[in-house]
Design a protein around this motif. Structure first.
Motif, PDB file in Angstrom:
ATOM      1  N   PRO A   1      28.527   8.842  49.509  1.00  0.00           N
ATOM      2  CA  PRO A   1      29.731   8.340  48.842  1.00  0.00           C
ATOM      3  C   PRO A   1      29.949   9.067  47.524  1.00  0.00           C
ATOM      4  O   PRO A   1      29.007   9.371  46.805  1.00  0.00           O
ATOM      5  N   VAL A   2      31.212   9.327  47.209  1.00  0.00           N
ATOM      6  CA  VAL A   2      31.561  10.044  45.985  1.00  0.00           C
ATOM      7  C   VAL A   2      31.398   9.105  44.793  1.00  0.00           C
ATOM      8  O   VAL A   2      31.870   7.968  44.806  1.00  0.00           O
ATOM      9  N   GLU A   3      30.723   9.607  43.782  1.00  0.00           N
ATOM     10  CA  GLU A   3      30.516   8.856  42.558  1.00  0.00           C
ATOM     11  C   GLU A   3      31.690   9.084  41.619  1.00  0.00           C
ATOM     12  O   GLU A   3      32.228  10.175  41.546  1.00  0.00           O
ATOM     13  N   SER A   4      32.070   8.038  40.905  1.00  0.00           N
ATOM     14  CA  SER A   4      33.157   8.200  39.927  1.00  0.00           C
ATOM     15  C   SER A   4      32.708   7.596  38.600  1.00  0.00           C
ATOM     16  O   SER A   4      31.837   6.732  38.553  1.00  0.00           O
ATOM     17  N   LEU A   5      33.332   8.051  37.524  1.00  0.00           N
ATOM     18  CA  LEU A   5      32.979   7.559  36.194  1.00  0.00           C
ATOM     19  C   LEU A   5      33.891   6.430  35.740  1.00  0.00           C
ATOM     20  O   LEU A   5      33.701   5.863  34.676  1.00  0.00           O
TER      21      LEU A   5
ATOM     22  N   ALA B   1      28.327  14.867  45.702  1.00  0.00           N
ATOM     23  CA  ALA B   1      29.052  13.620  45.447  1.00  0.00           C
ATOM     24  C   ALA B   1      28.897  13.120  44.018  1.00  0.00           C
ATOM     25  O   ALA B   1      29.583  12.171  43.623  1.00  0.00           O
ATOM     26  N   LEU B   2      28.043  13.739  43.231  1.00  0.00           N
ATOM     27  CA  LEU B   2      27.883  13.307  41.846  1.00  0.00           C
ATOM     28  C   LEU B   2      29.160  13.564  41.067  1.00  0.00           C
ATOM     29  O   LEU B   2      29.886  14.530  41.320  1.00  0.00           O
ATOM     30  N   ALA B   3      29.426  12.715  40.077  1.00  0.00           N
ATOM     31  CA  ALA B   3      30.686  12.790  39.335  1.00  0.00           C
ATOM     32  C   ALA B   3      30.806  14.057  38.504  1.00  0.00           C
ATOM     33  O   ALA B   3      31.898  14.543  38.273  1.00  0.00           O
TER      34      ALA B   3
ATOM     35  N   VAL C   1      35.968   4.669  52.095  1.00  0.00           N
ATOM     36  CA  VAL C   1      35.320   5.125  50.872  1.00  0.00           C
ATOM     37  C   VAL C   1      35.322   6.651  50.854  1.00  0.00           C
ATOM     38  O   VAL C   1      34.943   7.280  51.846  1.00  0.00           O
ATOM     39  N   PRO C   2      35.729   7.256  49.743  1.00  0.00           N
ATOM     40  CA  PRO C   2      35.665   8.717  49.689  1.00  0.00           C
ATOM     41  C   PRO C   2      34.216   9.196  49.764  1.00  0.00           C
ATOM     42  O   PRO C   2      33.345   8.663  49.073  1.00  0.00           O
ATOM     43  N   THR C   3      33.959  10.166  50.612  1.00  0.00           N
ATOM     44  CA  THR C   3      32.603  10.683  50.786  1.00  0.00           C
ATOM     45  C   THR C   3      32.618  12.206  50.781  1.00  0.00           C
ATOM     46  O   THR C   3      33.636  12.836  51.072  1.00  0.00           O
ATOM     47  N   MET C   4      31.478  12.770  50.442  1.00  0.00           N
ATOM     48  CA  MET C   4      31.276  14.211  50.564  1.00  0.00           C
ATOM     49  C   MET C   4      30.467  14.428  51.844  1.00  0.00           C
ATOM     50  O   MET C   4      29.505  13.700  52.114  1.00  0.00           O
TER      51      MET C   4
END
Length: 129
Positions: A121-125, A52-54, A91-94
């Motif tokens: 949860p997916v991380e975004s920048l 899930a890391l960006a 929430v978008p998740t992996m």
């Protein structure tokens, strides 16, 4: 009458001893199965967090899951690992799913009997709204 009980103590000892041994081994086997399940679940959660890391690819989550399981209980418990992107509560998740062996006799057991899932949860920048 006293002569009829002669020799019953060794038989009782063997019967009770065998019963207690089987009971003890069953408790130890159950504890081992719970340990394997917890290790696989924690590895799936850790793999989901990595995936899930960006700045990482989902395959890195799979690799991390396999690595953690392999170090803790053996690589044969990490044969079927899948990563996919889903949505949980909007929430978008992996999601990392692992189908693993259910240990029945020591570490030997029923292949692909357990499925364990970890989510993150997916991380975004990008900045939020």
């Amino acid at each position: 009458m006293r002569g009829l009980d002669r020799g019953s103590s060794p038989v009782e000892f063997v019967l009770v001893g065998a019963l207690l041994t089987v009971l003890t081994l069953a408790v130890v086997q159950f504890a081992l199965a719970v340990y394997v399940r917890n290790v696989v679940h924690d590895a799936a959660v850790e793999g989901a967090h990595v995936a899930a890391l960006a700045d990482t690819a989902p395959t890195e989550g799979t690799q991390r899951t396999v690595q953690v399981i392999g170090r803790a209980v053996g690589s044969e418990y990490a044969r079927d690992v899948r990563v996919r992107e889903t949505t949980a509560l909007g929430v978008p998740t992996m999601e990392v799913s692992v189908r693993t062996t259910l240990p029945v006799f020591g570490l030997l057991g029923v292949p692909s009997a357990w499925e364990v899932t970890g989510r993150a949860p997916v991380e975004s920048l990008t900045a939020g709204p």
